[in-house]
Design an enzyme around this catalytic site. Structure first.
Site, short mmCIF file in Angstrom:
data_model
loop_
_atom_site.label_atom_id
_atom_site.label_comp_id
_atom_site.label_asym_id
_atom_site.label_seq_id
_atom_site.Cartn_x
_atom_site.Cartn_y
_atom_site.Cartn_z
N ASN A 118 0.84 -1.17 -0.03
CA ASN A 118 -0.06 0.23 0.07
C ASN A 118 1.28 1.10 0.09
O ASN A 118 1.70 1.19 0.40
CB ASN A 118 -0.87 -0.03 1.13
CG ASN A 118 -1.91 1.21 2.17
OD1 ASN A 118 -2.02 2.16 0.57
ND2 ASN A 118 -2.46 1.65 2.79
N TRP A 119 1.13 2.12 -1.58
CA TRP A 119 2.19 2.62 -1.31
C TRP A 119 1.75 4.17 -0.29
O TRP A 119 2.15 4.98 -0.74
CB TRP A 119 2.54 3.28 -2.65
CG TRP A 119 2.86 1.92 -3.92
CD1 TRP A 119 3.42 0.91 -2.65
CD2 TRP A 119 3.73 2.00 -4.72
NE1 TRP A 119 4.22 -0.41 -4.06
CE2 TRP A 119 4.59 0.83 -4.60
CE3 TRP A 119 3.92 3.27 -5.61
CZ2 TRP A 119 4.99 1.04 -6.33
CZ3 TRP A 119 4.70 2.86 -6.69
CH2 TRP A 119 5.27 1.58 -7.32
N LYS A 120 0.15 4.12 -0.57
CA LYS A 120 -0.17 4.95 0.24
C LYS A 120 -0.41 6.79 -1.19
O LYS A 120 -0.04 6.45 -1.89
CB LYS A 120 -0.24 5.57 1.68
CG LYS A 120 -0.07 4.13 2.22
CD LYS A 120 -0.70 4.51 4.18
CE LYS A 120 -0.30 3.30 4.29
NZ LYS A 120 -0.63 3.58 6.68
N HIS B 149 -9.69 1.17 3.91
CA HIS B 149 -8.44 1.36 5.33
C HIS B 149 -8.35 2.10 6.53
O HIS B 149 -9.69 3.63 6.19
CB HIS B 149 -7.16 2.09 4.62
CG HIS B 149 -6.40 1.93 4.63
ND1 HIS B 149 -5.87 2.66 5.30
CD2 HIS B 149 -5.15 0.82 4.30
CE1 HIS B 149 -4.06 2.79 6.14
NE2 HIS B 149 -3.75 1.65 5.56
N GLU C 17 -7.38 4.76 7.28
CA GLU C 17 -7.22 6.54 7.01
C GLU C 17 -8.03 6.53 6.45
O GLU C 17 -8.86 8.28 6.28
CB GLU C 17 -5.36 6.64 6.51
CG GLU C 17 -3.95 6.41 6.91
CD GLU C 17 -2.82 5.68 6.31
OE1 GLU C 17 -2.88 5.67 5.64
OE2 GLU C 17 -2.67 4.79 6.99
N GLU D 240 -5.62 -4.75 10.41
CA GLU D 240 -4.71 -3.59 10.51
C GLU D 240 -4.52 -2.54 12.05
O GLU D 240 -5.72 -2.27 11.96
CB GLU D 240 -4.94 -2.21 9.51
CG GLU D 240 -4.02 -3.34 8.03
CD GLU D 240 -3.67 -2.21 7.29
OE1 GLU D 240 -2.75 -2.69 7.40
OE2 GLU D 240 -4.17 -0.97 6.77
N GLY E 115 2.02 2.32 10.58
CA GLY E 115 2.89 3.95 10.35
C GLY E 115 3.43 4.53 11.37
O GLY E 115 4.52 5.18 11.85
N SER F 44 2.95 -1.72 10.47
CA SER F 44 4.65 -2.18 10.75
C SER F 44 5.32 -3.70 10.25
O SER F 44 5.81 -3.69 11.04
CB SER F 44 4.82 -1.06 11.93
OG SER F 44 4.36 0.02 12.59
N GLY G 175 2.64 -1.23 4.18
CA GLY G 175 3.06 0.55 3.64
C GLY G 175 4.06 0.72 3.55
O GLY G 175 4.92 0.64 2.75
N GLY G 176 4.64 1.34 4.54
CA GLY G 176 6.30 2.08 4.72
C GLY G 176 7.58 0.83 4.21
O GLY G 176 7.83 1.36 2.89
P1 PGA Z 1 2.84 0.56 7.18
O1 PGA Z 1 1.66 0.06 6.51
O2 PGA Z 1 3.01 -0.91 7.39
O3 PGA Z 1 3.83 1.30 6.97
O4 PGA Z 1 2.07 0.17 9.02
C1 PGA Z 1 0.22 -0.50 6.63
C2 PGA Z 1 -1.19 0.30 5.81
O5 PGA Z 1 -1.73 1.25 6.34
O6 PGA Z 1 -1.68 -1.06 5.31
#
Ligand code: PGA
Length: 259
Positions: free
Chosen positions: A10-12, A99, A101, A171, A177, A217, A238-239
Site C-alpha cells: 500500500n503505497w498510500k 483503510h 486512514e 490492521e 506507521g 509496521s 505500508g512503509g
Molecule cells: P505500515 O502501513 O506498514 O506503514 O504500518 C500499513 C498500512 O497502513 O496498510
C-alpha cells in the site's frame, strides 16, 4: 499454510508517476520463480496505476496492480472519484477498501465499505478489506468484538461466491506507521476471530479459503512471526512497500512460508 500467501504493498499517497515507474521496475527486476508461490500486488496512487501496470505487464512478472480506493457506482456525478470500470481499464484487478486512514480522514463508513466490496465482487475485482481497532478499543478489551463487527458490516449481503473476491486485512490502527506492531499472538487471535465470523456469514468452506492478512509496521525483521500464524496468510505493507529491498525481502519470506 494451505492458502497462497499474499503480499500487497500500500503505497498510500507516495510516488509521482515517474517515481512509480522506478519503484515498480525495481521490484519487478527482483522477480524470481519462487515468487509464483505468493500473490504479489502493488497498490500505488490512482494516478500511477497505468504506469505501474505498463511496467509489470511488459516484464510479464506476474505481479498484480491494485487501487487504494474506488467508488461503488460505475459512473456519474461524483467529482474526484474513480469508478471500478476505470480501474479495470488501467489494469487494476485489486482494490483496497476501508483503510483506517480513509475511515478516519475521509469519513468512510461501514456502509460505504460494504457498497464498495459488493460492487468489486460484482465486477470480479479482488477487494482487500481493512479492519482494525484503535488503542482505546483494545485497552477496553473490545478489539475482537469491534473488528468482527467491521467484518460483518463489510461482508453484509454477500454470498459465498461473492465473498471469494474478498481478503480481510487486520490492521490495528495503533500499529500503522508507528513502528509498533501487534504481537503475532495478538494478530493471530484476531485473525482467527475474523475467520470464525466469516464462517458464520458465508460458511466454513468460504472462510477456510479466505485470506486474512496482517498489516501495521510489518517488515522483514518481524514478518516471520506473523506468517507462521495459522490464520495469517500474508501482509498489507505500508512503509516497507516503498523500499525495493524491504518489499522484495517480504515476498521472499512469504514464499519460504508457502513451502
Ligand atoms: P505500515 O502501513 O506498514 O506503514 O504500518 C500499513 C498500512 O497502513 O496498510
Amino acid at each position: 499454510m494451505s492458502r497462497k500467501p499474499l503480499i500487497a504493498g500500500n503505497w498510500k499517497m507516495n510516488m509521482t508517476p515517474a517515481e512509480s515507474v522506478v519503484l515498480s521496475q525495481g521490484i519487478s527486476n527482483r522477480y524470481s520463480r519462487g515468487w509464483n508461490k505468493v500473490d504479489v500486488v502493488l497498490c500505488p496512487p490512482t494516478i500511477d496505476l497505468r504506469s505501474v501496470y505498463t511496467v509489470l505487464d511488459f516484464d510479464k512478472s506476474n505481479i498484480d496492480v491494485g487501487a487504494q480506493n474506488c467508488h461503488w457506482e460505475p459512473s456519474g456525478a461524483y467529482t474526484g472519484e474513480t469508478s471500478i470500470p476505470m480501474l479495470q481499464d488501467v489494469g487494476a484487478n485489486w482494490c483496497i477498501v476501508g483503510h483506517s486512514e480513509r475511515r478516519e480522514y475521509f469519513g468512510e463508513t461501514d456502509s460505504m465499505v460494504n457498497k464498495k466490496v459488493r460492487a468489486l465482487a460484482e465486477a470480479g475485482l479482488n477487494a482487500i478489506v481493512c479492519v482494525g481497532e484503535s488503542l482505546a478499543v483494545r485497552d477496553a478489551g473490545e478489539a475482537s468484538r469491534f473488528v468482527c463487527d467491521q467484518v460483518r458490516a463489510a461482508l453484509a449481503g454477500l454470498d459465498a461466491a461473492e465473498a471469494a473476491f474478498a481478503t480481510i486485512a487486520y490492521e490495528p490502527i495503533w500499529a500503522i506507521g508507528t513502528g509498533r506492531t501487534a504481537t503475532p499472538e495478538q494478530a493471530e487471535e484476531i485473525a482467527a476471530a475474523i475467520r470464525a465470523t466469516v464462517a458464520d456469514l458465508v460458511g466454513e468452506q468460504a472462510a477456510s479459503a479466505m485470506r486474512v492478512l496482517y498489516g501495521g509496521s510489518m517488515k522483514p525483521a518481524n514478518a516471520d512471526g506473523f506468517l507462521e500464524c495459522p490464520d495469517i496468510d500474508g501482509g498489507l505493507i505500508g512503509g516497507a512497500s516503498l523500499k525495493v529491498e524491504d518489499f522484495t525481502a517480504l515476498v521472499e519470506i512469504a514464499a519460504k512460508h508457502a513451502e
